[in-house]
Design a protein around this motif. Structure first.
Motif, short mmCIF file in Angstrom:
data_model
loop_
_atom_site.label_atom_id
_atom_site.label_comp_id
_atom_site.label_asym_id
_atom_site.label_seq_id
_atom_site.Cartn_x
_atom_site.Cartn_y
_atom_site.Cartn_z
N ARG A 100 51.78 37.75 36.14
CA ARG A 100 50.62 38.63 36.28
C ARG A 100 49.48 38.28 35.33
N GLU A 101 49.70 37.33 34.43
CA GLU A 101 48.66 36.93 33.49
C GLU A 101 48.49 35.42 33.51
N VAL A 102 47.27 35.00 33.29
CA VAL A 102 46.96 33.57 33.33
C VAL A 102 47.55 32.87 32.11
N SER A 103 47.95 31.60 32.33
CA SER A 103 48.41 30.74 31.25
C SER A 103 48.20 29.31 31.72
N PRO A 104 48.30 28.33 30.82
CA PRO A 104 48.14 26.93 31.25
C PRO A 104 49.18 26.49 32.28
N ASP A 105 50.28 27.24 32.40
CA ASP A 105 51.34 26.85 33.33
C ASP A 105 51.16 27.40 34.75
N VAL A 106 50.16 28.24 34.95
CA VAL A 106 49.94 28.81 36.28
C VAL A 106 49.43 27.73 37.23
N ALA A 107 50.19 27.51 38.32
CA ALA A 107 49.83 26.46 39.27
C ALA A 107 49.04 26.99 40.46
N HIS A 136 42.84 42.45 37.17
CA HIS A 136 43.61 41.53 38.01
C HIS A 136 42.72 40.39 38.51
N LEU A 137 41.51 40.75 38.93
CA LEU A 137 40.58 39.73 39.41
C LEU A 137 40.15 38.80 38.28
N ALA A 138 40.05 39.35 37.08
CA ALA A 138 39.65 38.53 35.93
C ALA A 138 40.70 37.46 35.64
N GLU A 139 41.98 37.84 35.67
CA GLU A 139 43.05 36.86 35.44
C GLU A 139 43.01 35.76 36.50
N ALA A 140 42.83 36.18 37.76
CA ALA A 140 42.78 35.22 38.85
C ALA A 140 41.57 34.30 38.72
N CYS A 141 40.45 34.87 38.33
CA CYS A 141 39.22 34.08 38.16
C CYS A 141 39.44 32.94 37.16
N LEU A 142 40.06 33.27 36.04
CA LEU A 142 40.31 32.24 35.03
C LEU A 142 41.23 31.14 35.56
#
Length: 336
Positions: free
Chosen positions: A118-125, A139-145
């Motif tokens: 549910r949170e962005v990280s360098p491992d999110v593919a 939620h949109l902010a995490e996805a945006c990043l």
């Protein structure tokens, strides 16, 4: 239904959209349960094909049964399942996927052998986005990043609105539009109007000749056309008579009717074209309608569509009181 008669008899599976076609929010559309029972009694397979990614197939089936509509979990195909399949095909096992959507979407991601977060990280593919009433700015902010960092973005669907018993409310497409603006990126779309949902649902029934039924030109009908599937547009949800008159070729249905009662009618009577009892002529930039004994407003609409789709003319004028009454029933303004 009488054996061998009516539109449904020409197909071996009927693919029903849900929101706006089978129900409005918690309320079933009148006549739907009876129509589906009649299909099953005749041995015609039924599948429910929905762009709504917020609920698991089992929950959808349970809701339908609560409306006295016969349904099994295996008969429900959702855009969440389609989105998870795309992700599973494109990502390595256990890859992290940032979920913007309901727990049902998260569960489908996990079932595809991936790791929902549910949170962005360098491992999110990847990012997957589906309808959820709890979606907010964070939620949109995490996805945006994540998207800006190069993550694959899959949207379950891009329906701008969602029909409910209260009227049209923001759909997943409205939230997708916000991220498109923020990232200048286009998502991969899993659900309608893309074809996979139609093919998967048809195959699950062991069928070869499906009929897609829906209320939206831009998803249900466009998707059926993309999939090479015949379609029935019912005017119980989003699309209006004015919308179908102005429909572009990719969004034109095979058949057109007020509601699912049309499944009892002959296919030829539901096909846009000249209609007994109505006359439609093109007069410059206006379609002129006159009654010749019919009071069926939807027959007039099919005749109007035939002329509008050939001429590009969509303004309508009633020549007489019969036509004026029918146009009022259809919600079409008349210059008469």
């Amino acid at each position: 239904m009488t054996d061998g008669e009516g539109l449904a008899a020409g197909y071996d599976v009927l693919l029903f959209d849900l929101d706006g076609t089978v129900y409005h929010g918690p309320q079933p559309i009148p006549g739907v349960a009876e129509a589906i029972r009649g299909l099953r009694a005749r041995g015609i397979a039924v599948r429910f094909v929905t762009n709504n990614a917020s609920r698991a197939p089992g929950d959808v089936a349970a809701t339908l049964r609560g409306m006295e509509i016969d349904a099994e979990t295996a008969e429900v195909s959702t855009s969440a399942q389609a989105a998870a399949k795309i992700l599973g095909d494109r990502l390595p096992p256990a890859a992290q996927v940032l979920v913007v959507g309901a727990p049902a979407l998260e569960a489908e991601v996990q079932a595809a052998g991936l790791t929902p977060v549910r949170e962005v990280s360098p491992d999110v593919a990847a990012v997957v986005q589906g309808h959820w009433t709890e979606t907010g700015w964070k939620h949109l902010a995490e996805a945006c990043l994540a998207i800006r960092a190069g993550a694959l973005w899959v949207a379950s669907n891009v329906d701008a609105t969602l029909p409910t018993e209260r009227g049209l409310l923001p759909g997943n497409g409205s939230m997708v539009a916000a991220l498109k603006t923020a990232t200048n990126t286009e998502p991969v779309v899993a659900g309608k109007p893309e074809a996979p949902l139609f093919h998967t649902a048809t195959q699950s029934a062991g069928a070869t000749k499906p009929l897609a039924i829906g209320d939206r030109l831009d998803t249900d009908i466009a998707g059926a056309n993309t999939a090479g599937v015949d379609s029935l547009l019912v005017l119980t949800g989003v699309s209006t008579a004015a919308d179908v008159l102005a429909a572009v070729p990719a969004e034109r249905p095979t058949y057109l009717a007020a509601d699912l009662g049309a499944l009892d009618q002959p296919a030829d009577d539901l096909t846009p074209g000249p209609q007994k009892g109505w006359q439609v002529d093109v007069d410059g930039d206006t379609l002129v309608a006159s009654g010749k004994g019919s009071s069926d407003a939807y027959a007039l609409l099919r005749a109007l569509c035939h002329e509008a789709w050939q001429s590009g003319v969509t303004d309508v004028r009633a020549q007489d009181d019969l036509a004026a009454k029918a146009l009022t029933e259809l919600g079409l303004p008349s210059s008469r």
